[in-house]
Design a protein around this motif. Structure first.
Motif, PDB file in Angstrom:
ATOM      1  N   LYS A  10      -2.120  -6.020  -0.479  1.00  0.00           N
ATOM      2  CA  LYS A  10      -2.195  -4.675   0.076  1.00  0.00           C
ATOM      3  C   LYS A  10      -3.029  -3.743  -0.812  1.00  0.00           C
ATOM      4  O   LYS A  10      -3.698  -2.838  -0.309  1.00  0.00           O
ATOM      5  CB  LYS A  10      -0.770  -4.128   0.230  1.00  0.00           C
ATOM      6  CG  LYS A  10      -0.650  -2.919   1.139  1.00  0.00           C
ATOM      7  CD  LYS A  10       0.825  -2.674   1.444  1.00  0.00           C
ATOM      8  CE  LYS A  10       1.081  -1.398   2.174  1.00  0.00           C
ATOM      9  NZ  LYS A  10       2.520  -1.218   2.438  1.00  0.00           N
ATOM     10  N   GLN A  36       3.877   2.971   4.256  1.00  0.00           N
ATOM     11  CA  GLN A  36       3.760   3.519   2.900  1.00  0.00           C
ATOM     12  C   GLN A  36       2.949   2.608   1.990  1.00  0.00           C
ATOM     13  O   GLN A  36       2.599   1.497   2.371  1.00  0.00           O
ATOM     14  CB  GLN A  36       5.161   3.699   2.317  1.00  0.00           C
ATOM     15  CG  GLN A  36       5.892   2.370   2.146  1.00  0.00           C
ATOM     16  CD  GLN A  36       7.193   2.483   1.378  1.00  0.00           C
ATOM     17  OE1 GLN A  36       7.715   3.564   1.184  1.00  0.00           O
ATOM     18  NE2 GLN A  36       7.705   1.366   0.924  1.00  0.00           N
ATOM     19  N   SER A  52       6.234   1.421  -8.865  1.00  0.00           N
ATOM     20  CA  SER A  52       6.410   0.052  -8.377  1.00  0.00           C
ATOM     21  C   SER A  52       5.266  -0.807  -8.864  1.00  0.00           C
ATOM     22  O   SER A  52       4.229  -0.296  -9.309  1.00  0.00           O
ATOM     23  CB  SER A  52       6.426   0.043  -6.845  1.00  0.00           C
ATOM     24  OG  SER A  52       5.190   0.506  -6.344  1.00  0.00           O
ATOM     25  N   PHE A  62      15.781   1.008  -9.417  1.00  0.00           N
ATOM     26  CA  PHE A  62      14.491   1.367  -8.823  1.00  0.00           C
ATOM     27  C   PHE A  62      14.387   2.883  -8.826  1.00  0.00           C
ATOM     28  O   PHE A  62      15.349   3.556  -8.464  1.00  0.00           O
ATOM     29  CB  PHE A  62      14.458   0.824  -7.383  1.00  0.00           C
ATOM     30  CG  PHE A  62      13.113   0.899  -6.730  1.00  0.00           C
ATOM     31  CD1 PHE A  62      12.235  -0.157  -6.813  1.00  0.00           C
ATOM     32  CD2 PHE A  62      12.729   2.020  -6.005  1.00  0.00           C
ATOM     33  CE1 PHE A  62      10.993  -0.109  -6.196  1.00  0.00           C
ATOM     34  CE2 PHE A  62      11.485   2.083  -5.396  1.00  0.00           C
ATOM     35  CZ  PHE A  62      10.615   1.018  -5.492  1.00  0.00           C
ATOM     36  N   PHE A 101      12.845  -1.999   2.674  1.00  0.00           N
ATOM     37  CA  PHE A 101      11.473  -2.225   3.169  1.00  0.00           C
ATOM     38  C   PHE A 101      11.429  -2.741   4.599  1.00  0.00           C
ATOM     39  O   PHE A 101      10.396  -2.694   5.248  1.00  0.00           O
ATOM     40  CB  PHE A 101      10.667  -3.123   2.226  1.00  0.00           C
ATOM     41  CG  PHE A 101      11.380  -4.350   1.751  1.00  0.00           C
ATOM     42  CD1 PHE A 101      11.644  -5.391   2.606  1.00  0.00           C
ATOM     43  CD2 PHE A 101      11.771  -4.453   0.424  1.00  0.00           C
ATOM     44  CE1 PHE A 101      12.288  -6.529   2.155  1.00  0.00           C
ATOM     45  CE2 PHE A 101      12.425  -5.586  -0.043  1.00  0.00           C
ATOM     46  CZ  PHE A 101      12.686  -6.630   0.822  1.00  0.00           C
ATOM     47  N   PRO A 156       3.826   1.463  -1.438  1.00  0.00           N
ATOM     48  CA  PRO A 156       4.542   0.366  -2.101  1.00  0.00           C
ATOM     49  C   PRO A 156       5.287  -0.520  -1.097  1.00  0.00           C
ATOM     50  O   PRO A 156       5.412  -0.161   0.075  1.00  0.00           O
ATOM     51  CB  PRO A 156       5.559   1.070  -3.009  1.00  0.00           C
ATOM     52  CG  PRO A 156       5.374   2.522  -2.824  1.00  0.00           C
ATOM     53  CD  PRO A 156       4.501   2.755  -1.642  1.00  0.00           C
ATOM     54  N   LEU A 157       5.756  -1.643  -1.586  1.00  0.00           N
ATOM     55  CA  LEU A 157       6.634  -2.491  -0.772  1.00  0.00           C
ATOM     56  C   LEU A 157       8.081  -2.004  -0.927  1.00  0.00           C
ATOM     57  O   LEU A 157       8.793  -1.799   0.041  1.00  0.00           O
ATOM     58  CB  LEU A 157       6.511  -3.951  -1.240  1.00  0.00           C
ATOM     59  CG  LEU A 157       7.491  -4.957  -0.652  1.00  0.00           C
ATOM     60  CD1 LEU A 157       7.372  -5.034   0.862  1.00  0.00           C
ATOM     61  CD2 LEU A 157       7.255  -6.346  -1.247  1.00  0.00           C
ATOM     62  N   ARG A 175       8.081  -0.408   5.272  1.00  0.00           N
ATOM     63  CA  ARG A 175       7.089  -0.865   4.290  1.00  0.00           C
ATOM     64  C   ARG A 175       5.671  -0.753   4.841  1.00  0.00           C
ATOM     65  O   ARG A 175       4.720  -0.659   4.066  1.00  0.00           O
ATOM     66  CB  ARG A 175       7.383  -2.298   3.844  1.00  0.00           C
ATOM     67  CG  ARG A 175       7.125  -3.373   4.905  1.00  0.00           C
ATOM     68  CD  ARG A 175       7.380  -4.763   4.319  1.00  0.00           C
ATOM     69  NE  ARG A 175       7.169  -5.830   5.280  1.00  0.00           N
ATOM     70  CZ  ARG A 175       8.059  -6.226   6.176  1.00  0.00           C
ATOM     71  NH1 ARG A 175       9.233  -5.611   6.259  1.00  0.00           N
ATOM     72  NH2 ARG A 175       7.815  -7.219   7.005  1.00  0.00           N
ATOM     73  N   HIS A 176       5.541  -0.766   6.180  1.00  0.00           N
ATOM     74  CA  HIS A 176       4.209  -0.634   6.772  1.00  0.00           C
ATOM     75  C   HIS A 176       3.784   0.824   6.919  1.00  0.00           C
ATOM     76  O   HIS A 176       2.731   1.111   7.472  1.00  0.00           O
ATOM     77  CB  HIS A 176       4.177  -1.290   8.153  1.00  0.00           C
ATOM     78  CG  HIS A 176       4.515  -2.749   8.131  1.00  0.00           C
ATOM     79  ND1 HIS A 176       3.934  -3.628   7.252  1.00  0.00           N
ATOM     80  CD2 HIS A 176       5.377  -3.481   8.868  1.00  0.00           C
ATOM     81  CE1 HIS A 176       4.434  -4.838   7.458  1.00  0.00           C
ATOM     82  NE2 HIS A 176       5.306  -4.771   8.428  1.00  0.00           N
ATOM     83  N   SER A 198       3.482  -2.490  -6.942  1.00  0.00           N
ATOM     84  CA  SER A 198       2.397  -2.214  -5.986  1.00  0.00           C
ATOM     85  C   SER A 198       1.503  -1.106  -6.530  1.00  0.00           C
ATOM     86  O   SER A 198       0.274  -1.185  -6.475  1.00  0.00           O
ATOM     87  CB  SER A 198       2.948  -1.719  -4.641  1.00  0.00           C
ATOM     88  OG  SER A 198       4.089  -2.403  -4.236  1.00  0.00           O
ATOM     89  N   GLU A 199       2.155  -0.062  -6.996  1.00  0.00           N
ATOM     90  CA  GLU A 199       1.415   1.085  -7.504  1.00  0.00           C
ATOM     91  C   GLU A 199       0.602   0.689  -8.735  1.00  0.00           C
ATOM     92  O   GLU A 199      -0.553   1.081  -8.877  1.00  0.00           O
ATOM     93  CB  GLU A 199       2.433   2.172  -7.869  1.00  0.00           C
ATOM     94  CG  GLU A 199       1.944   3.582  -7.705  1.00  0.00           C
ATOM     95  CD  GLU A 199       3.073   4.575  -7.976  1.00  0.00           C
ATOM     96  OE1 GLU A 199       4.145   4.462  -7.347  1.00  0.00           O
ATOM     97  OE2 GLU A 199       2.878   5.451  -8.829  1.00  0.00           O
ATOM     98  N   LEU A 202      -5.685  -1.001   0.368  1.00  0.00           N
ATOM     99  CA  LEU A 202      -5.546   0.412   0.024  1.00  0.00           C
ATOM    100  C   LEU A 202      -6.726   0.907  -0.794  1.00  0.00           C
ATOM    101  O   LEU A 202      -7.206   2.009  -0.603  1.00  0.00           O
ATOM    102  CB  LEU A 202      -4.255   0.640  -0.768  1.00  0.00           C
ATOM    103  CG  LEU A 202      -2.949   0.300  -0.046  1.00  0.00           C
ATOM    104  CD1 LEU A 202      -1.791   0.323  -1.028  1.00  0.00           C
ATOM    105  CD2 LEU A 202      -2.698   1.278   1.087  1.00  0.00           C
ATOM    106  N   ASN A 224       2.094 -11.733  -4.228  1.00  0.00           N
ATOM    107  CA  ASN A 224       2.975 -10.900  -3.426  1.00  0.00           C
ATOM    108  C   ASN A 224       2.140 -10.105  -2.419  1.00  0.00           C
ATOM    109  O   ASN A 224       0.983  -9.784  -2.687  1.00  0.00           O
ATOM    110  CB  ASN A 224       3.726  -9.937  -4.366  1.00  0.00           C
ATOM    111  CG  ASN A 224       4.766  -9.116  -3.631  1.00  0.00           C
ATOM    112  OD1 ASN A 224       4.472  -8.069  -3.070  1.00  0.00           O
ATOM    113  ND2 ASN A 224       5.988  -9.601  -3.605  1.00  0.00           N
ATOM    114  N   SER A 225       2.754  -9.781  -1.298  1.00  0.00           N
ATOM    115  CA  SER A 225       2.034  -9.021  -0.269  1.00  0.00           C
ATOM    116  C   SER A 225       1.486  -7.718  -0.836  1.00  0.00           C
ATOM    117  O   SER A 225       0.447  -7.224  -0.413  1.00  0.00           O
ATOM    118  CB  SER A 225       2.955  -8.720   0.907  1.00  0.00           C
ATOM    119  OG  SER A 225       4.017  -7.876   0.508  1.00  0.00           O
ATOM    120  N   SER A 226       2.197  -7.143  -1.807  1.00  0.00           N
ATOM    121  CA  SER A 226       1.763  -5.855  -2.356  1.00  0.00           C
ATOM    122  C   SER A 226       0.441  -5.983  -3.097  1.00  0.00           C
ATOM    123  O   SER A 226      -0.324  -5.032  -3.190  1.00  0.00           O
ATOM    124  CB  SER A 226       2.833  -5.299  -3.291  1.00  0.00           C
ATOM    125  OG  SER A 226       2.889  -6.064  -4.478  1.00  0.00           O
TER     126      SER A 226
END
Lengths: 500, 500
Positions: free
Chosen positions: A197, B349, A147, A309, B103, B351-352, B346-347, A149-150, A201, A192-194
């Motif tokens: 985050k 883990q 993702s 995905f 999510f 990723p989103l 989503r909270h 996010s990752e 993290l 983005n929220s990710s």
């Protein structure tokens, strides 16, 4: 289940999926279920006895399907698209059938090498600078992450490790923990929220810098932040530029941010999760001008490029940076030397395990070919423009900011509250699904062309639903129904216009 | 590609997969390719024109298949199994066909709720304490993560946040960065590389404590480490216990580690990635005695429980700990309240995005039923025992430690060097694939029963290959070939026995 039953079950599932997409307009885009519906419908314990596949299909249709939000429906306009295509589904069947891991070359050579091949293909299609490509002379290369996010987190962790290494090399007496506590990441408040985050993290303080009125993080803002932090003894370490913000699909000017990052020796990561797909069309590449200054670049073929995905495509200029940050060796993994040309991808990512995700990217590129992928992007943007035109034809609405890619943001001129009511009512009616955003302090509705099967008539269907709902709520509350229905229209006062 | 072509392409892929598994013994387990083979066979650029699916199948067979390491082959005994089954493949087809994200509850209610349902089923099948289950009165619950690596990292990040919060609540004048720099994680030196990597990724110093002679991290070792670190002003924060180490499948005694973690208020995470699947059989649950002391527990159905990667099952006693660590809210995600009964996953883990992974877990549990899943585990363990018996019948070999689950470790009595040669030669011959480990300072070969289609004859096939290779290398170098072949056997001096 033997292979004969699998042939039957698998083919029934193929037909089920084909029928589903063929008839997707028959479903309301949002399901009519209450929280806990499926917990009530499913037994409390796993079955003891083996089940018949036909019963499972039945159970799926009766209990799962009623609770599905139809992301592939052409009436789904929320968030951003999540990619899916027939080609991708088949690619995944092949990957699941082989059931291999690709954490090192030997663990399945084809898994690693097809990823190198397809990431080269894709990088070239986007027009990325050669340095990012595995096929270039340098140490650059691409990898499929799970993702965006990752990918953002990988970039952050690598930037952190690299900065610490650099500072300690220059001054070995420094304390590693002390350096880490001073590192700062930067992005815009439109991220983005990710992205935010990833700071949480990766244990790095992240400053969300104020974007300009158009939602873009500007060079001068970044430079000022760097200087402020340096003056306080902090260490700028990582910048995430957004190409296509989630809220309004704004594009940070890489040509401004990039030179500053280079000057201050700060890692620049580009998050183009959604919009990056558009760079396969040359006419949109000006939006990534300055990408040559970036250290890493990520976009999600699993959003807008018809791949299911998860498939997040990340390129870096120097794969060795990743290996240095992530290498943890073990005797049972001691199978081959590490280089960046045929990478041991486990050193390029967070998990150890990795499946054969390149197969679905490969089947998508092979089935569509570059030209049809470009056509897909262009058609979706045209459909968004068509929607914007429809909205603009209605004086009660305003479209702003300017539509970007497949996203059109709009609101009722008469206020945030009624715009919010419009969205809530539409969501409750379940025919069209959109979500909210904000722009210049105003509440906006985000309309995204998501489904790959979207046609002009679907856009009209969605618009008509929106318009009709506006007709309803833009009417003053009428406590007594007018006796003569024909007069209703005349008596209506458009509160939308009045309350402005 | 229209839906009719998909029906053809998809069904051809189903047949391809079924044929592949039906005939999997025809493939050498390791491919005969050199690094770069596929880069040479594939064009440098993505095709411009759309392709015909039949050509893609042909291309797949001609270029991809020759480079596959056959993880599903019954001659594959390396690492640990990577799960696959017909039921799982079909579950994934359905998930890919729906193409939804999960999510939040509203983003696809069925996606979240089927995950709650199946994780309750699975937790009960394992006999986990009720506190871990979503269906219990507390705030516990299960979630499907992408990998055990991810689960270990999630646990670490949550433990970190919780410790910082606790310490700052007691003493608000403390500096957050200062606390973080003092946090320590602990695990045994037998841990998987991914466990050690989680410390790297999560910026927490991780001590790899010495396991006992049986590969188990003991309570007294942990307590001593806690006390040493506390005396130095450091803060014990996170312990990862291993149930089934990668090297020798040893089990840390939770009943020793757990009470110490509780006493020192340190988060205990259990990594049972491979072996956890065996707890569906009550006779193996004694190996997780003390699990009630843990805060989080993870095992991979995608290893030994017939679910395709990725499906890592993680349970926590308090979902609120995760939410507190990971919650980053945005207006476009502002759709529903957060609770732990119907979680906004989503909270929980990194990723989103998250796809409908519960479907494959569901189809596997429905198609097999609990009883056949238990049979699968028991049969695989029986096959490992059978292999151990064969090895023990040959005086040149020693099996040690005692076989555990589907893993048998063995070596030639005559030394590490010749054992290594044995493994290298077997790998080069590509008929059987195993990897090395170490035990009590000795080089060992790890033999794992991996493929779900493994039969007694397959074990015999693998053993015969091993034995024949031993016959070859346990013969002294004969520079001149004996003239009379019949004498060869008599003249052979077993260097394995001699050099001991």
């Amino acid at each position: 289940m033997d292979s004969q039953q699998f042939r039957e079950f698998g083919k029934a599932a193929i037909d089920l999926v084909a029928d589903y997409i063929d008839n997707i307009r028959e479903w309301e885009v949002l399901p009519s279920v209450e929280p806990g519906y499926l917990l009530d419908m499913q037994p409390e314990n796993a079955p003891e006895e083996p089940g018949d596949w036909k019963d499972i299909i039945k159970d799926f249709n009766q209990t799962v399907m009623p609770g599905v939000t139809h992301w592939q429906s052409p009436r789904f306009h929320a968030f951003y698209p999540t990619g899916s295509s027939y080609a991708s589904i088949v690619g995944n069947i092949l990957a699941d059938g082989l059931g291999v891991m690709g954490f090192s070359w030997l663990s399945s050579p084809a898994c690693t090498e097809l990823e190198v091949v397809t990431m080269n293909w894709l990088g070239k299609l986007l027009g990325l600078p050669e340095e990012f490509l595995n096929c270039s002379p340098g140490r650059g290369g691409g990898i499929i992450q799970g993702s965006a996010s990752e990918a953002t987190l990988v970039g952050l962790l690598v930037a952190k490790e690299k900065t610490v290494r650099k500072l300690m090399k220059n001054n070995p007496s420094l304390d590693e923990g002390g350096i880490k506590a001073k590192l700062i990441a930067y992005t815009s408040d439109q991220c983005n929220s990710s992205v935010e985050k990833s700071g949480l993290l990766g244990s790095m303080k992240m400053r969300l810098l104020k974007a300009d009125a158009d939602g873009r993080l500007r060079g001068e803002t970044l430079k000022k932040a760097f200087d402020e932090d340096l003056a306080q003894g902090l260490i700028p370490c990582y910048v995430i530029a957004n190409l296509g913000t989630t809220g309004t699909c704004a594009f940070d000017p890489l040509y401004e941010l990039g030179p500053i990052c280079n000057e201050y020796d700060v890692w620049l990561h580009v998050d183009a999760a959604y919009a990056g797909a558009a760079f396969i069309c040359p006419e949109y590449r000006h939006l990534m001008r300055g990408v040559e200054f970036a250290d890493s670049f990520d976009f999600n073929p699993h959003k807008w490029l018809l791949v299911n995905f998860d498939c997040s495509a990340m390129w870096v200029k120097d794969g060795l940076d990743l290996i240095k940050a992530f290498d943890v060796q073990r005797i049972y993994l001691d199978d081959i030397k590490t280089d960046t040309k045929i990478p041991d991808y486990r050193h390029w990512q967070i998990p150890l395990g990795r499946r054969f995700r390149a197969l679905k990217l490969w089947t998508v590129m092979k089935i569509y070919g570059a030209e049809r992928l470009r056509t897909h992007i262009r058609e979706q943007i045209d459909l968004a423009q068509y929607f914007a035109k429809l909205v603009r034809s209605d004086a009660r609405f305003v479209v702003e900011p300017e539509p970007s890619m497949g996203l059109v943001c709009f609101r009722l001129k008469s206020g945030d509250k009624i715009t919010k009511t419009l969205l809530e009512n539409l969501t409750n009616k379940k025919k069209v699904f959109m979500v909210a955003g904000s722009y210049r302090g105003r509440y906006i509705i985000r309309f995204v062309v998501c489904s790959r099967v979207t046609k002009k008539e679907d856009i009209e269907f969605s618009w008509n639903n929106i318009k009709e709902e506006a007709d309803l709520i833009c009417t003053p509350e009428v406590h007594e129904k007018p006796k003569i229905p024909a007069l209703q229209h005349i008596e209506t006062i458009n509160i939308c216009e009045k309350s402005k």
